[in-house]
Write a protein that holds these residues in place. Structure first.
Motif, PDB file in Angstrom:
ATOM      1  N   GLU A 123       4.661  14.468 -13.662  1.00 22.01           N
ATOM      2  CA  GLU A 123       3.784  15.173 -14.589  1.00 22.01           C
ATOM      3  C   GLU A 123       3.844  16.684 -14.366  1.00 22.01           C
ATOM      4  O   GLU A 123       3.918  17.465 -15.314  1.00 22.01           O
ATOM      5  CB  GLU A 123       2.348  14.669 -14.386  1.00 22.01           C
ATOM      6  N   GLY A 142       2.533   1.690  -3.387  1.00 22.89           N
ATOM      7  CA  GLY A 142       1.554   2.134  -4.379  1.00 22.89           C
ATOM      8  C   GLY A 142       1.292   3.625  -4.253  1.00 22.89           C
ATOM      9  O   GLY A 142       1.236   4.348  -5.253  1.00 22.89           O
ATOM     10  N   GLY A 143       1.156   4.108  -3.024  1.00 24.30           N
ATOM     11  CA  GLY A 143       0.954   5.537  -2.796  1.00 24.30           C
ATOM     12  C   GLY A 143       2.160   6.349  -3.227  1.00 24.30           C
ATOM     13  O   GLY A 143       2.023   7.439  -3.792  1.00 24.30           O
ATOM     14  N   VAL A 159       4.372   5.511  -5.552  1.00 23.79           N
ATOM     15  CA  VAL A 159       4.444   5.502  -7.021  1.00 23.79           C
ATOM     16  C   VAL A 159       3.464   6.529  -7.595  1.00 23.79           C
ATOM     17  O   VAL A 159       3.804   7.279  -8.512  1.00 23.79           O
ATOM     18  CB  VAL A 159       4.160   4.085  -7.575  1.00 23.79           C
ATOM     19  N   GLU A 160       2.249   6.592  -7.039  1.00 22.60           N
ATOM     20  CA  GLU A 160       1.269   7.577  -7.512  1.00 22.60           C
ATOM     21  C   GLU A 160       1.769   9.001  -7.278  1.00 22.60           C
ATOM     22  O   GLU A 160       1.634   9.861  -8.147  1.00 22.60           O
ATOM     23  CB  GLU A 160      -0.068   7.374  -6.794  1.00 22.60           C
ATOM     24  N   ALA A 161       2.339   9.248  -6.100  1.00 13.31           N
ATOM     25  CA  ALA A 161       2.848  10.583  -5.782  1.00 13.31           C
ATOM     26  C   ALA A 161       3.993  10.965  -6.714  1.00 13.31           C
ATOM     27  O   ALA A 161       4.063  12.113  -7.194  1.00 13.31           O
ATOM     28  CB  ALA A 161       3.298  10.650  -4.323  1.00 13.31           C
ATOM     29  N   ASP A 174       0.831  -1.210   0.000  1.00 15.31           N
ATOM     30  CA  ASP A 174       0.000   0.000   0.000  1.00 15.31           C
ATOM     31  C   ASP A 174       0.864   1.259   0.000  1.00 15.31           C
ATOM     32  O   ASP A 174       0.595   2.210  -0.734  1.00 15.31           O
ATOM     33  CB  ASP A 174      -0.924   0.025   1.222  1.00 15.31           C
ATOM     34  N   ALA A 218       4.510   9.805  -9.762  1.00 16.04           N
ATOM     35  CA  ALA A 218       3.970  10.005 -11.112  1.00 16.04           C
ATOM     36  C   ALA A 218       3.356  11.398 -11.231  1.00 16.04           C
ATOM     37  O   ALA A 218       3.549  12.084 -12.238  1.00 16.04           O
ATOM     38  CB  ALA A 218       2.935   8.925 -11.434  1.00 16.04           C
ATOM     39  N   LEU A 219       2.627  11.824 -10.205  1.00 14.47           N
ATOM     40  CA  LEU A 219       2.028  13.159 -10.217  1.00 14.47           C
ATOM     41  C   LEU A 219       3.111  14.233 -10.224  1.00 14.47           C
ATOM     42  O   LEU A 219       3.040  15.197 -10.993  1.00 14.47           O
ATOM     43  CB  LEU A 219       1.112  13.347  -9.004  1.00 14.47           C
TER      44      LEU A 219
END
Length: 114
Positions: free
Chosen positions: A41, A30-31, A33-35, A27, A37-38
């Motif tokens: 960007e 995953g968080g 990786v999302e952070a 978990d 990626a944002l």
């Protein structure tokens, strides 16, 4: 209870603890990786914006015969006065400048020689 039975119970308990730890780690990763990626960007957008703003500043410097600070201030003021993001003001300015440069003159030459 024998020592062997006690060891089996400890192994089961340790297995559940390990699974819980792995689930939590999954978990968290995953968080993360999302952070990331944002953030990636956002950094790409910032880099593209910086290039466009720099180009618009350069064109203004040539047109107005002014320094970079004054040209940037003009863009910033227009951005604030129109409540428009600076990158959007810079892009609109460049688009208008480039389209004016492509307008044909009466003798058929491109407008770059104006």
């Amino acid at each position: 209870m024998s020592i062997l039975e006690s060891g089996d119970r400890d192994a089961t308990h340790s297995g559940r603890d390990l699974q819980w730890a792995l689930d939590n780690l999954d978990d968290e990763l995953g968080g993360l990786v999302e952070a990331l990626a944002l953030e990636n960007e956002q950094l790409h957008l910032a880099l593209k914006s910086r290039v466009v703003i720099g180009q618009a500043t350069g064109v203004l410097m040539c047109q107005r015969q002014c320094g970079p600070d004054e040209a940037f201030s003009l863009l910033t003021k227009l951005s604030q006065d129109t409540n428009t993001k600076l990158r959007e003001v810079a892009k609109a300015f460049l688009d208008e400048f480039l389209s004016a440069q492509q307008a044909p003159l009466h003798d058929g030459r491109l407008g770059a020689g104006r």
